[in-house]
Design a protein around this motif. Structure first.
Motif, PDB file in Angstrom:
ATOM      1  N   PHE A  26       0.846  -1.196   0.000  1.00 57.07           N
ATOM      2  CA  PHE A  26       0.000   0.000   0.000  1.00 57.07           C
ATOM      3  C   PHE A  26       0.880   1.246   0.000  1.00 57.07           C
ATOM      4  O   PHE A  26       1.795   1.368   0.812  1.00 57.07           O
ATOM      5  N   VAL A  27       0.597   2.143  -0.941  1.00 60.53           N
ATOM      6  CA  VAL A  27       1.349   3.396  -1.046  1.00 60.53           C
ATOM      7  C   VAL A  27       0.360   4.558  -1.073  1.00 60.53           C
ATOM      8  O   VAL A  27      -0.521   4.623  -1.936  1.00 60.53           O
ATOM      9  N   LEU A  28       0.512   5.477  -0.124  1.00 59.99           N
ATOM     10  CA  LEU A  28      -0.335   6.667  -0.066  1.00 59.99           C
ATOM     11  C   LEU A  28       0.515   7.890  -0.360  1.00 59.99           C
ATOM     12  O   LEU A  28       1.530   8.128   0.297  1.00 59.99           O
ATOM     13  N   THR A  29       0.124   8.648  -1.376  1.00 61.75           N
ATOM     14  CA  THR A  29       0.790   9.908  -1.693  1.00 61.75           C
ATOM     15  C   THR A  29      -0.232  11.033  -1.580  1.00 61.75           C
ATOM     16  O   THR A  29      -1.438  10.788  -1.511  1.00 61.75           O
ATOM     17  N   GLY A  30       0.253  12.261  -1.574  1.00 66.00           N
ATOM     18  CA  GLY A  30      -0.678  13.370  -1.507  1.00 66.00           C
ATOM     19  C   GLY A  30      -0.007  14.708  -1.386  1.00 66.00           C
ATOM     20  O   GLY A  30       1.229  14.818  -1.384  1.00 66.00           O
ATOM     21  N   ASN A  31      -0.837  15.722  -1.287  1.00 65.18           N
ATOM     22  CA  ASN A  31      -0.354  17.088  -1.156  1.00 65.18           C
ATOM     23  C   ASN A  31      -1.351  17.883  -0.328  1.00 65.18           C
ATOM     24  O   ASN A  31      -2.564  17.759  -0.516  1.00 65.18           O
ATOM     25  N   ILE A  32      -0.822  18.686   0.600  1.00 65.29           N
ATOM     26  CA  ILE A  32      -1.672  19.546   1.427  1.00 65.29           C
ATOM     27  C   ILE A  32      -1.284  20.992   1.122  1.00 65.29           C
ATOM     28  O   ILE A  32      -0.304  21.516   1.662  1.00 65.29           O
ATOM     29  N   LYS A  33      -2.039  21.615   0.259  1.00 71.70           N
ATOM     30  CA  LYS A  33      -1.744  22.973  -0.183  1.00 71.70           C
ATOM     31  C   LYS A  33      -1.729  23.939   1.003  1.00 71.70           C
ATOM     32  O   LYS A  33      -2.670  23.993   1.779  1.00 71.70           O
ATOM     33  N   GLY A  34      -0.623  24.669   1.135  1.00 65.68           N
ATOM     34  CA  GLY A  34      -0.520  25.665   2.200  1.00 65.68           C
ATOM     35  C   GLY A  34       0.190  25.173   3.444  1.00 65.68           C
ATOM     36  O   GLY A  34       0.513  25.965   4.334  1.00 65.68           O
ATOM     37  N   LEU A  35       0.447  23.872   3.537  1.00 62.67           N
ATOM     38  CA  LEU A  35       1.130  23.327   4.710  1.00 62.67           C
ATOM     39  C   LEU A  35       2.638  23.335   4.483  1.00 62.67           C
ATOM     40  O   LEU A  35       3.135  22.669   3.586  1.00 62.67           O
ATOM     41  N   LYS A  36       3.354  24.088   5.302  1.00 66.08           N
ATOM     42  CA  LYS A  36       4.813  24.187   5.188  1.00 66.08           C
ATOM     43  C   LYS A  36       5.537  23.386   6.266  1.00 66.08           C
ATOM     44  O   LYS A  36       6.569  22.790   6.027  1.00 66.08           O
ATOM     45  N   GLU A  37       4.970  23.398   7.458  1.00 64.25           N
ATOM     46  CA  GLU A  37       5.566  22.671   8.574  1.00 64.25           C
ATOM     47  C   GLU A  37       4.452  21.952   9.333  1.00 64.25           C
ATOM     48  O   GLU A  37       3.374  22.498   9.524  1.00 64.25           O
ATOM     49  N   SER A 106      -6.223  20.881   1.263  1.00 63.22           N
ATOM     50  CA  SER A 106      -5.613  22.159   1.628  1.00 63.22           C
ATOM     51  C   SER A 106      -5.526  22.279   3.143  1.00 63.22           C
ATOM     52  O   SER A 106      -6.245  21.596   3.878  1.00 63.22           O
ATOM     53  N   LEU A 107      -4.656  23.155   3.596  1.00 63.25           N
ATOM     54  CA  LEU A 107      -4.508  23.379   5.029  1.00 63.25           C
ATOM     55  C   LEU A 107      -5.751  24.059   5.606  1.00 63.25           C
ATOM     56  O   LEU A 107      -6.213  23.711   6.693  1.00 63.25           O
ATOM     57  N   ASP A 108      -6.308  25.018   4.869  1.00 65.47           N
ATOM     58  CA  ASP A 108      -7.445  25.791   5.372  1.00 65.47           C
ATOM     59  C   ASP A 108      -8.723  24.961   5.496  1.00 65.47           C
ATOM     60  O   ASP A 108      -9.506  25.156   6.429  1.00 65.47           O
ATOM     61  N   PHE A 109      -8.930  24.078   4.529  1.00 62.34           N
ATOM     62  CA  PHE A 109     -10.136  23.242   4.546  1.00 62.34           C
ATOM     63  C   PHE A 109      -9.719  21.784   4.391  1.00 62.34           C
ATOM     64  O   PHE A 109     -10.008  21.144   3.381  1.00 62.34           O
ATOM     65  N   PHE A 110      -9.018  21.309   5.390  1.00 58.92           N
ATOM     66  CA  PHE A 110      -8.355  20.007   5.335  1.00 58.92           C
ATOM     67  C   PHE A 110      -9.312  18.874   4.971  1.00 58.92           C
ATOM     68  O   PHE A 110      -9.040  18.072   4.084  1.00 58.92           O
ATOM     69  N   THR A 111     -10.445  18.808   5.645  1.00 56.47           N
ATOM     70  CA  THR A 111     -11.413  17.734   5.393  1.00 56.47           C
ATOM     71  C   THR A 111     -12.286  18.031   4.184  1.00 56.47           C
ATOM     72  O   THR A 111     -12.486  17.172   3.317  1.00 56.47           O
ATOM     73  N   ALA A 112     -12.818  19.246   4.120  1.00 56.56           N
ATOM     74  CA  ALA A 112     -13.774  19.598   3.071  1.00 56.56           C
ATOM     75  C   ALA A 112     -13.173  19.558   1.668  1.00 56.56           C
ATOM     76  O   ALA A 112     -13.853  19.211   0.703  1.00 56.56           O
ATOM     77  N   ASP A 113     -11.903  19.923   1.542  1.00 60.61           N
ATOM     78  CA  ASP A 113     -11.263  19.992   0.221  1.00 60.61           C
ATOM     79  C   ASP A 113     -10.672  18.656  -0.245  1.00 60.61           C
ATOM     80  O   ASP A 113     -10.167  18.566  -1.366  1.00 60.61           O
ATOM     81  N   ALA A 114     -10.735  17.645   0.585  1.00 56.59           N
ATOM     82  CA  ALA A 114     -10.061  16.376   0.278  1.00 56.59           C
ATOM     83  C   ALA A 114     -10.593  15.719  -0.991  1.00 56.59           C
ATOM     84  O   ALA A 114     -11.805  15.514  -1.135  1.00 56.59           O
ATOM     85  N   LYS A 115      -9.685  15.401  -1.892  1.00 58.55           N
ATOM     86  CA  LYS A 115      -9.980  14.644  -3.110  1.00 58.55           C
ATOM     87  C   LYS A 115      -9.164  13.353  -3.038  1.00 58.55           C
ATOM     88  O   LYS A 115      -7.934  13.396  -3.048  1.00 58.55           O
ATOM     89  N   ILE A 116      -9.866  12.233  -2.981  1.00 59.95           N
ATOM     90  CA  ILE A 116      -9.209  10.942  -2.741  1.00 59.95           C
ATOM     91  C   ILE A 116      -9.417  10.026  -3.937  1.00 59.95           C
ATOM     92  O   ILE A 116     -10.561   9.827  -4.378  1.00 59.95           O
ATOM     93  N   THR A 117      -8.340   9.480  -4.460  1.00 56.03           N
ATOM     94  CA  THR A 117      -8.421   8.593  -5.623  1.00 56.03           C
ATOM     95  C   THR A 117      -7.606   7.321  -5.384  1.00 56.03           C
ATOM     96  O   THR A 117      -6.730   7.284  -4.523  1.00 56.03           O
ATOM     97  N   GLY A 118      -7.926   6.287  -6.164  1.00 60.59           N
ATOM     98  CA  GLY A 118      -7.133   5.063  -6.137  1.00 60.59           C
ATOM     99  C   GLY A 118      -7.771   3.891  -5.432  1.00 60.59           C
ATOM    100  O   GLY A 118      -7.172   2.813  -5.367  1.00 60.59           O
ATOM    101  N   SER A 119      -8.988   4.067  -4.913  1.00 61.90           N
ATOM    102  CA  SER A 119      -9.650   2.978  -4.191  1.00 61.90           C
ATOM    103  C   SER A 119     -11.106   2.882  -4.622  1.00 61.90           C
ATOM    104  O   SER A 119     -11.879   3.835  -4.478  1.00 61.90           O
TER     105      SER A 119
END
Length: 237
Positions: A26-37, A106-119
């Motif tokens: 299992f490999v999970l990749t992703g990006n959280i726009k706006g998250l630096k640290e 995204s950092l601002d709308f972490f849950t609401a903006d989530a786009k999940i693919t691959g399953s």
């Protein structure tokens, strides 16, 4: 000649590294726009508590990657540690299955903006949640009306609202049952039965149980459903 040998050895080394990276199923990749640290945790439910199975440090790059083995398709959670913040928008559920998945948010709308693919299981679960959200919204509207009716002491209106709430609940259970039955070849079926309609009439639970394919019946949630169904059947004799 020496250059050719070095080139061959370098190529073999690269292939070797690539092979090592594919050890996990299992490999999970992703990006959280706006998250630096920050820090991310992959969590699973154990008994009634979420426990971390992997952690990811974000430092400058908002892209992330996590690799591990899963024995069976399972609902996991991507948790964002916001430090001192008490935001409720910090946990994304995703239905993991063997292979590659990706989460973009995204950092601002972490849950609401989530786009999940691959399953496929997650895709089906998203379809299920969309329909269920309509029932939930309608029920919230009725709750607001009911509160006002109580304030104004409108007994007849309260009774009508409660009848409508009962009809919505029945439709929710019927939809959930049909969803589980129609998707008996995917692990999301027993998951919905256990998470959403565990207290449904035993005859409907029996139908869901019988429609699971052998593969699904052997899965994590398939086994849990069988165990739960047998316990219910024994206690209700």
């Amino acid at each position: 000649m020496r250059k050719s040998i070095v080139l061959v050895l370098s190529t073999l080394f690269l292939f070797s590294c690539a092979e090592k990276k594919s050890d996990k199923n299992f490999v999970l990749t992703g990006n959280i726009k706006g998250l630096k640290e920050g820090k991310l945790y992959i969590q699973r439910m154990k008994d009634t508590t979420l426990v971390a199975i992997d952690s990811i440090i974000i430092s400058g790059d908002s892209n992330f990657k996590s690799e591990f083995d899963i024995q069976s398709p399972e609902m996991l959670y991507l948790f964002l540690d916001r430090g001192v913040s008490n935001s409720l928008d910090n946990n994304i559920p995703f239905f993991a299955e063997q292979g590659k998945m990706n989460i973009e948010t995204s950092l601002d709308f972490f849950t609401a903006d989530a786009k999940i693919t691959g399953s496929k299981n997650h895709e089906l679960y998203e379809e299920y949640k969309k329909v269920m959200s309509k029932f939930i919204d309608k029920d919230l509207e009725l709750i607001q009306k009911k509160v006002m009716a109580y304030k104004e002491n409108k007994t007849d209106e309260i009774a009508k609202i409660e009848e409508e709430q009962a009809r919505i609940l029945k439709r929710k259970y019927l939809y959930s049952t049909n969803f589980a039955v129609n998707n008996g070849d995917h692990e999301v079926s027993p998951y919905v039965a256990l998470a959403e309609i565990y207290d449904i009439n035993l005859k409907y639970l029996d139908t869901i149980h019988k429609t699971m394919t052998p593969k699904v019946a052997k899965s994590l949630y398939g086994k849990k459903l069988t165990e739960y169904y047998n316990e219910r059947k024994k206690s209700e004799k």
